[in-house]
Design a protein around this motif. Sequence first.
Motif, mmCIF file in Angstrom:
data_model
loop_
_atom_site.group_PDB
_atom_site.id
_atom_site.type_symbol
_atom_site.label_atom_id
_atom_site.label_comp_id
_atom_site.label_asym_id
_atom_site.label_seq_id
_atom_site.Cartn_x
_atom_site.Cartn_y
_atom_site.Cartn_z
ATOM 1 N N ILE A 43 0.844 -1.203 0.000
ATOM 2 C CA ILE A 43 0.000 0.000 0.000
ATOM 3 C C ILE A 43 0.874 1.246 0.000
ATOM 4 C CG2 ILE A 43 -1.593 1.356 1.418
ATOM 5 C CD1 ILE A 43 -2.929 -1.303 2.172
ATOM 6 N N ASN A 44 1.941 1.244 0.791
ATOM 7 C CA ASN A 44 2.843 2.401 0.833
ATOM 8 C C ASN A 44 3.515 2.620 -0.517
ATOM 9 O OD1 ASN A 44 2.309 3.044 3.490
ATOM 10 N ND2 ASN A 44 3.992 1.818 4.294
ATOM 11 N N ARG A 45 3.930 1.524 -1.168
ATOM 12 C CA ARG A 45 4.527 1.663 -2.503
ATOM 13 C C ARG A 45 3.518 2.237 -3.488
ATOM 14 N NH1 ARG A 45 7.235 -3.357 -1.892
ATOM 15 N NH2 ARG A 45 5.471 -4.367 -2.885
ATOM 16 N N ALA A 46 2.278 1.760 -3.432
ATOM 17 C CA ALA A 46 1.244 2.260 -4.344
ATOM 18 C C ALA A 46 0.956 3.737 -4.065
ATOM 19 C CB ALA A 46 -0.027 1.430 -4.201
ATOM 20 N N ALA A 47 0.951 4.128 -2.794
ATOM 21 C CA ALA A 47 0.715 5.534 -2.458
ATOM 22 C C ALA A 47 1.846 6.417 -2.979
ATOM 23 C CB ALA A 47 0.565 5.698 -0.948
ATOM 24 N N GLU A 48 3.071 5.932 -2.857
ATOM 25 C CA GLU A 48 4.205 6.692 -3.384
ATOM 26 C C GLU A 48 4.122 6.813 -4.900
ATOM 27 O OE1 GLU A 48 7.586 4.568 -1.979
ATOM 28 O OE2 GLU A 48 7.338 5.249 0.098
ATOM 29 N N ASP A 49 3.751 5.723 -5.581
ATOM 30 C CA ASP A 49 3.598 5.773 -7.041
ATOM 31 C C ASP A 49 2.503 6.757 -7.437
ATOM 32 O OD1 ASP A 49 5.572 3.900 -7.241
ATOM 33 O OD2 ASP A 49 4.207 2.213 -7.628
ATOM 34 N N LEU A 50 1.411 6.753 -6.701
ATOM 35 C CA LEU A 50 0.304 7.666 -6.989
ATOM 36 C C LEU A 50 0.727 9.118 -6.761
ATOM 37 C CD1 LEU A 50 -2.667 7.973 -7.761
ATOM 38 C CD2 LEU A 50 -3.237 7.722 -5.346
ATOM 39 N N GLU A 51 1.464 9.345 -5.690
ATOM 40 C CA GLU A 51 1.935 10.710 -5.412
ATOM 41 C C GLU A 51 2.900 11.182 -6.504
ATOM 42 O OE1 GLU A 51 4.245 13.156 -1.860
ATOM 43 O OE2 GLU A 51 3.582 11.099 -1.535
ATOM 44 N N ALA A 53 2.969 10.124 -9.619
ATOM 45 C CA ALA A 53 2.197 10.351 -10.845
ATOM 46 C C ALA A 53 1.421 11.658 -10.762
ATOM 47 C CB ALA A 53 1.238 9.186 -11.079
ATOM 48 N N ALA A 54 0.881 11.970 -9.595
ATOM 49 C CA ALA A 54 0.137 13.223 -9.435
ATOM 50 C C ALA A 54 1.068 14.422 -9.578
ATOM 51 C CB ALA A 54 -0.561 13.248 -8.080
ATOM 52 N N THR A 55 2.271 14.302 -9.054
ATOM 53 C CA THR A 55 3.250 15.391 -9.180
ATOM 54 C C THR A 55 3.633 15.600 -10.641
ATOM 55 O OG1 THR A 55 4.111 14.863 -6.989
ATOM 56 C CG2 THR A 55 5.499 16.201 -8.399
ATOM 57 N N ASP A 56 3.877 14.484 -11.342
ATOM 58 C CA ASP A 56 4.211 14.587 -12.767
ATOM 59 C C ASP A 56 3.060 15.205 -13.556
ATOM 60 O OD1 ASP A 56 6.630 13.449 -12.198
ATOM 61 O OD2 ASP A 56 6.074 11.433 -12.929
ATOM 62 N N LEU A 57 1.853 14.823 -13.222
ATOM 63 C CA LEU A 57 0.681 15.364 -13.908
ATOM 64 C C LEU A 57 0.537 16.858 -13.625
ATOM 65 C CD1 LEU A 57 -1.796 14.753 -15.651
ATOM 66 C CD2 LEU A 57 -3.054 14.279 -13.550
#
Length: 65
Positions: A43-51, A53-57
């Motif tokens: 879950i922590n890895r997925a949250a980091e990936d989501l964060e 991706a949101a930063t890149d977006l």
Amino acid sequence: MFWPMLAIALGFLGIAVLGVLGIRVFIEAERLGRQVTHTTQRINRAAEDLERAATDLAHTGDGLR
């Protein structure tokens, strides 16, 4: 004399069964703890990936202006 010996034997057998069940519960609790740890890491890895991706977006959106 038969009944007291039977009572003692059944008492010992009951304690042995409770001991075996206690060990099984302990083993399963450890296994559950390992699964919770693994799931928390995922879950922590997925949250980091989501964060990320949101930063890149957000950076991409800033470039469109």
